[in-house]
Design an enzyme around this catalytic site. Structure first.
Site, mmCIF file in Angstrom:
data_model
loop_
_atom_site.group_PDB
_atom_site.id
_atom_site.type_symbol
_atom_site.label_atom_id
_atom_site.label_comp_id
_atom_site.label_asym_id
_atom_site.label_seq_id
_atom_site.Cartn_x
_atom_site.Cartn_y
_atom_site.Cartn_z
ATOM 1 N N CYS A 59 2.102 -1.415 -21.254
ATOM 2 C CA CYS A 59 1.346 -0.836 -20.140
ATOM 3 C C CYS A 59 1.789 -1.374 -18.787
ATOM 4 O O CYS A 59 1.178 -1.068 -17.773
ATOM 5 C CB CYS A 59 -0.153 -0.993 -20.339
ATOM 6 S SG CYS A 59 -0.682 -2.702 -20.382
ATOM 7 N N ASP A 85 3.452 -8.909 -15.682
ATOM 8 C CA ASP A 85 3.237 -10.355 -15.755
ATOM 9 C C ASP A 85 4.225 -11.018 -16.706
ATOM 10 O O ASP A 85 4.720 -12.103 -16.425
ATOM 11 C CB ASP A 85 1.796 -10.643 -16.197
ATOM 12 C CG ASP A 85 0.834 -10.543 -15.032
ATOM 13 O OD1 ASP A 85 1.183 -11.040 -13.939
ATOM 14 O OD2 ASP A 85 -0.245 -9.949 -15.189
ATOM 15 N N GLU A 94 1.232 -10.758 -22.201
ATOM 16 C CA GLU A 94 1.870 -10.845 -20.890
ATOM 17 C C GLU A 94 2.233 -12.280 -20.529
ATOM 18 O O GLU A 94 2.679 -12.564 -19.427
ATOM 19 C CB GLU A 94 1.005 -10.178 -19.809
ATOM 20 C CG GLU A 94 -0.461 -10.502 -19.849
ATOM 21 C CD GLU A 94 -1.297 -9.666 -18.874
ATOM 22 O OE1 GLU A 94 -0.746 -8.913 -18.052
ATOM 23 O OE2 GLU A 94 -2.528 -9.783 -18.927
ATOM 24 N N HIS A 134 0.816 -1.209 0.000
ATOM 25 C CA HIS A 134 0.000 0.000 0.000
ATOM 26 C C HIS A 134 0.857 1.269 0.000
ATOM 27 O O HIS A 134 0.584 2.227 -0.720
ATOM 28 C CB HIS A 134 -0.928 -0.016 1.213
ATOM 29 C CG HIS A 134 -1.852 1.137 1.224
ATOM 30 N ND1 HIS A 134 -2.893 1.233 0.337
ATOM 31 C CD2 HIS A 134 -1.855 2.255 1.947
ATOM 32 C CE1 HIS A 134 -3.510 2.363 0.548
ATOM 33 N NE2 HIS A 134 -2.910 3.013 1.531
HETATM 34 C C1 PEP Z 1 0.991 -6.152 -16.448
HETATM 35 O O1 PEP Z 1 0.903 -7.352 -16.153
HETATM 36 O O2 PEP Z 1 2.061 -5.604 -16.811
HETATM 37 C C2 PEP Z 1 -0.199 -5.293 -16.404
HETATM 38 C C3 PEP Z 1 -0.183 -4.061 -16.863
HETATM 39 O O3 PEP Z 1 -1.319 -5.821 -15.837
HETATM 40 P P1 PEP Z 1 -1.531 -5.933 -14.261
HETATM 41 O O4 PEP Z 1 -0.378 -5.250 -13.589
HETATM 42 O O5 PEP Z 1 -2.850 -5.304 -13.988
HETATM 43 O O6 PEP Z 1 -1.528 -7.422 -14.086
HETATM 44 MG MG MG Z 2 -1.056 -8.267 -16.009
#
Ligand code: PEP
Ligand code: MG
Length: 577
Positions: free
Chosen positions: A512, A465, A441, A187
């Site tokens: 992302c 991921d 991912e 957090h």
């Molecule tokens: C990722 O896996 O990089 C991603 C953007 O998704 P999350 O972090 O929500 O799993």
């Molecule tokens: Mg992800």
């Protein structure tokens, strides 16, 4: 001078005095009672008072972001949890325990059960539950709410930070966060990134031995905390801090300008959002749209899933905030409006969802999560797709499926999308969609990107991921945090391959994951051919500034060199880090 090593959680350098945030501990005075009804009434009164406190915190937290507020919504649910209350009631009625003993025992039992599940998400829930438990106990004991707060700008030091601790701090007095425990997804780390202040977590118990008021240097980029620095170290830290601030101020001044390299190559820089309330901040930081809307905020911590209309409302609200009504004429054409990429629900066996029977999995990260879960619950996914399609009429909406592994999954998702479109047509409801993409991912998807590219308009690399699966290092386990480095050449090779496959098929490719906003990674990602970077809003100004300083052809050379190195450390060395 003493140096502590932790896990970097939020970039930047801070220098200031230590302030220990310690919560008042309530001694539970256990006893037996004669009048269970009176004892139950005492508990009800304490719960009512705690509920009022939590409601005030929801309001306060909403100013930080809806994902913050959602934490306290979850607290409210714990407070009214029927199973918990039944357990407390039985203890008061049958065992004649007093309210504090009964409440404390029930909370501890519940929290201990969550902890034995040995999953980081549940451990966080256990901490939340104890937070709520302590609140009611303080009310029963008539003890004041909280620890002292800093009166001068300070480095906040704690074993762990609970949401209740952080939301009550005066932001103007927080220079940085340091915690003994926690990982990069704790957090404190999330909050620090949202506030744009430095943070280091996982510093170990030695952190708590630092005397209050000790001057510390917190380097949120390297994860080093230096206590009682000698004059030369302090001077050099202050120099780096001044330089860092100047760079940030310059970047912020240019935040709304596009990110174009010196040789004319444009990169789209967009935001990752977890809630509608964050749009305004994202735009102020120069976001050109939303590259990842994590829709989980609509689905978690509630007893029933949001229905289609509620989702349409939520997505529309974000679109409106993203393209405020002031825009006129051509600017309102959907084609040039700021895009909103909505990711379909990405949950799995690691997150409790009361209305889905998810069961327990030995390895939830390798289990039924993301699109796998959506296809296993087609009604849930189709309702979301219908809502996305309907909201699309109000702007430029693209849909993105998470955790894709095979071509067959993408075809199944597209078939569901076609069904949703046909149903809306039949019902005479207007709809529109500006693109279909998938998150890459899973290494298997990156390796088969050429086949997947034929199915979709775009890819977005989820490097969080992708890194954990490529390097077999759990993203939530601080024991392997050093190994789970997204700059590893193995991950970079998958990124290059994925971007090339998208381009060969006439599509585009974004990133992302957290890597997109890492200043060290930005030049490499640009050089690997990525077209779009989607990141936490606070990271946008600096990323844009870095891109403006690059030459695309030099970045390509740099990326080529990085691909041929043997470790993430070598890549960092190449980047001068
Ligand atoms: C990722 O896996 O990089 C991603 C953007 O998704 P999350 O972090 O929500 O799993
Ligand atoms: Mg992800």
């Amino acid at each position: 001078m003493k140096t502590l090593h932790g896990i970097p959680a939020s970039n930047g350098i801070a220098v200031g005095p230590v302030f220990h945030l310690r919560r008042t501990q309530v001694q539970v005075k256990a006893g037996t009672i004669d009048d269970p009804a009176a004892e139950w009434a005492r508990l009800e009164a304490a719960r009512a008072a705690a509920r009022a406190e939590i409601e005030a915190l929801v309001t306060r937290a909403t100013q930080v972001g809806e994902s913050e507020a959602a934490i306290f919504e979850a607290h409210r649910m714990f407070l009214d949890d029927p199973a918990l209350l039944d357990a407390v009631h039985a203890r008061i009625e049958e065992k004649r325990q007093n309210a504090e003993a009964a409440w404390n025992a029930a909370i501890e039992n519940y929290a201990a059960t969550l902890e034995t599940l040995d999953d980081p998400i549940f451990r966080t829930r256990a901490a939340d539950l104890r937070d709520v438990g302590g609140r009611v106990l303080r009310r029963l004991a008539g003890v004041a709410e909280s620890a002292a707060a800093p009166t001068i700008p300070s480095v906040i030091v704690a074993a762990e930070l609970t949401p209740s601790d952080t939301v009550q701090l005066d932001r103007a007095l927080v220079l940085a966060f340091c915690t003994a425990g926690g990982g990069p997804t704790s957090h404190a780390a999330i909050l620090a990134r949202a506030l744009g202040c430095p943070a280091v977590v996982g510093l170990g118990p030695a952190l708590e031995d630092l005397a209050a008021g000790t001057t510390v240097i917190v380097d949120g980029t390297t994860g080093l905390v230096v206590a009682d620095p000698d004059p030369a170290t302090l001077a050099s830290a202050l120099e780096r801090q001044t330089a860092d601030r100047a760079v940030r101020a310059q970047a912020l001044a240019w935040a709304s300008a596009p990110a174009i390299t010196r040789d004319g190559h444009r990169i789209e820089v967009v935001a990752n959002l977890g809630a509608a309330a964050e749009v305004e901040t994202a735009l102020a930081q120069g976001a050109e749209g939303v590259g990842l809307l994590r829709t989980e905020f609509l689905f978690l911590d509630r007893q029933t899933p949001p229905d289609e209309d509620e989702q349409v409302e939520a997505y529309r609200a974000i679109l409106t905030a993203l393209n405020p009504p002031g825009l006129t004429g051509a600017e309102r054409e959907p084609a040039i409006q700021r895009p909103l990429i909505i990711r379909t629900l990405d949950i799995g066996g690691d997150k409790p969802v009361p209305y889905l029977d998810l069961g327990q999995e030995m390895n939830p990260f390798l289990g039924v999560r993301g699109l796998r879960l959506g296809l296993a619950h087609p009604d849930l996914l189709k309702t979301q797709l219908r809502a996305i399609l309907r909201a699309g009429v109000a702007g430029r909406v693209l849909v993105m499926f998470p955790m894709v592994t095979t071509v067959a999954e993408v075809r199944a998702a597209k078939a569901l999308l076609a069904e949703a479109q046909a149903e809306l047509d039949a019902a005479g409801l207007p709809h529109r969609l500006d693109g279909v993409g998938i998150m890459v991912e899973v290494p298997g998807a990156a390796l088969l990107a050429d086949q997947l590219a034929a199915e979709v308009d775009f890819f977005s690399l989820g490097t969080n991921d992708l890194t954990q699966y490529t390097l077999a290092a759990d993203r939530t386990n601080s024991g392997v945090a050093a190994l789970a480095d997204a700059l590893h050449p193995a991950v970079l090779r998958l990124i290059e391959r994925t971007a090339a496959a998208a381009h060969a098929a006439g599509g585009w490719c974004g990133v992302c994951g957290e890597l997109a906003g890492d200043p060290v990674a930005v030049p490499i990602l640009v050089g690997l051919g990525v077209d779009e970077l989607s990141m936490a809003p606070a990271a946008i100004p600096q990323a844009k500034e870095i891109i403006r300083g690059l030459s695309f052809s030099e970045a390509r050379d740099l990326a080529r060199r990085a691909l041929n190195l043997a470790s993430a450390d070598e890549v960092r060395a190449l980047m001068g880090r």
